[in-house]
Motif scaffolding. Structure first.
Motif, PDB file in Angstrom:
ATOM      1  N   UNK A  43      25.973  34.584  37.705  1.00  0.00           N
ATOM      2  CA  UNK A  43      26.118  34.011  38.816  1.00  0.00           C
ATOM      3  C   UNK A  43      26.097  32.714  38.866  1.00  0.00           C
ATOM      4  N   UNK A  44      26.828  32.086  40.054  1.00  0.00           N
ATOM      5  CA  UNK A  44      26.755  30.531  40.223  1.00  0.00           C
ATOM      6  C   UNK A  44      26.741  30.419  41.829  1.00  0.00           C
ATOM      7  N   UNK A  79      27.649  33.000  44.219  1.00  0.00           N
ATOM      8  CA  UNK A  79      28.935  33.733  43.786  1.00  0.00           C
ATOM      9  C   UNK A  79      28.960  34.286  42.229  1.00  0.00           C
ATOM     10  N   UNK A  80      29.492  35.628  41.945  1.00  0.00           N
ATOM     11  CA  UNK A  80      29.574  36.146  40.843  1.00  0.00           C
ATOM     12  C   UNK A  80      30.871  36.983  40.572  1.00  0.00           C
ATOM     13  N   UNK A  81      31.543  36.602  39.461  1.00  0.00           N
ATOM     14  CA  UNK A  81      32.692  36.959  38.977  1.00  0.00           C
ATOM     15  C   UNK A  81      32.542  38.346  38.339  1.00  0.00           C
ATOM     16  N   UNK A  82      33.462  39.528  38.617  1.00  0.00           N
ATOM     17  CA  UNK A  82      33.468  40.705  38.152  1.00  0.00           C
ATOM     18  C   UNK A  82      34.780  40.805  37.609  1.00  0.00           C
ATOM     19  N   UNK A  97      42.437  44.052  36.121  1.00  0.00           N
ATOM     20  CA  UNK A  97      42.992  44.586  37.488  1.00  0.00           C
ATOM     21  C   UNK A  97      42.567  43.495  38.307  1.00  0.00           C
ATOM     22  N   UNK A  98      43.493  42.795  39.173  1.00  0.00           N
ATOM     23  CA  UNK A  98      43.410  41.763  39.995  1.00  0.00           C
ATOM     24  C   UNK A  98      43.621  42.218  41.390  1.00  0.00           C
ATOM     25  N   UNK A  99      42.762  41.680  42.137  1.00  0.00           N
ATOM     26  CA  UNK A  99      42.734  42.324  43.668  1.00  0.00           C
ATOM     27  C   UNK A  99      43.704  41.270  44.299  1.00  0.00           C
TER      28      UNK A  99
END
Length: 76
Positions: free
Chosen positions: A33-34, A41-44, A54-56
């Motif tokens: 997280x950052x 925020x956290x990238x998954x 997979x890109x939303x």
């Protein structure tokens, strides 16, 4: 001695079940997280079999939303 692995082959798609979804997922990467402006925020990243990452799709902003974003970015 090899171990026999039996995979479930689904032909009834009237209901999406957890085992069915698991068959499509290759891997999930969860990054550290950052914080941006005090918000966590956290990238998954989700990788699917036969597709890859997979890109939303990002929603299209309206003119009002674009104007609001510009106002938030301007220094006071």
């Amino acid at each position: 001695m090899p171990i026999a692995v039996q995979r479930c082959i689904t032909t009834d798609f009237s209901e999406l079940t957890t085992p069915m979804i698991n068959e499509f997922i290759d891997k999930i990467l969860v990054h550290a997280p950052y914080y941006i402006d005090g918000e966590r925020m956290q990238e998954v990243e989700i990788y699917l079999n036969f597709i890859g990452k997979f890109e939303i799709p990002q929603p299209q902003l309206s003119e009002k939303e674009i104007k609001r974003q510009k106002q938030l970015k301007q220094p006071v």
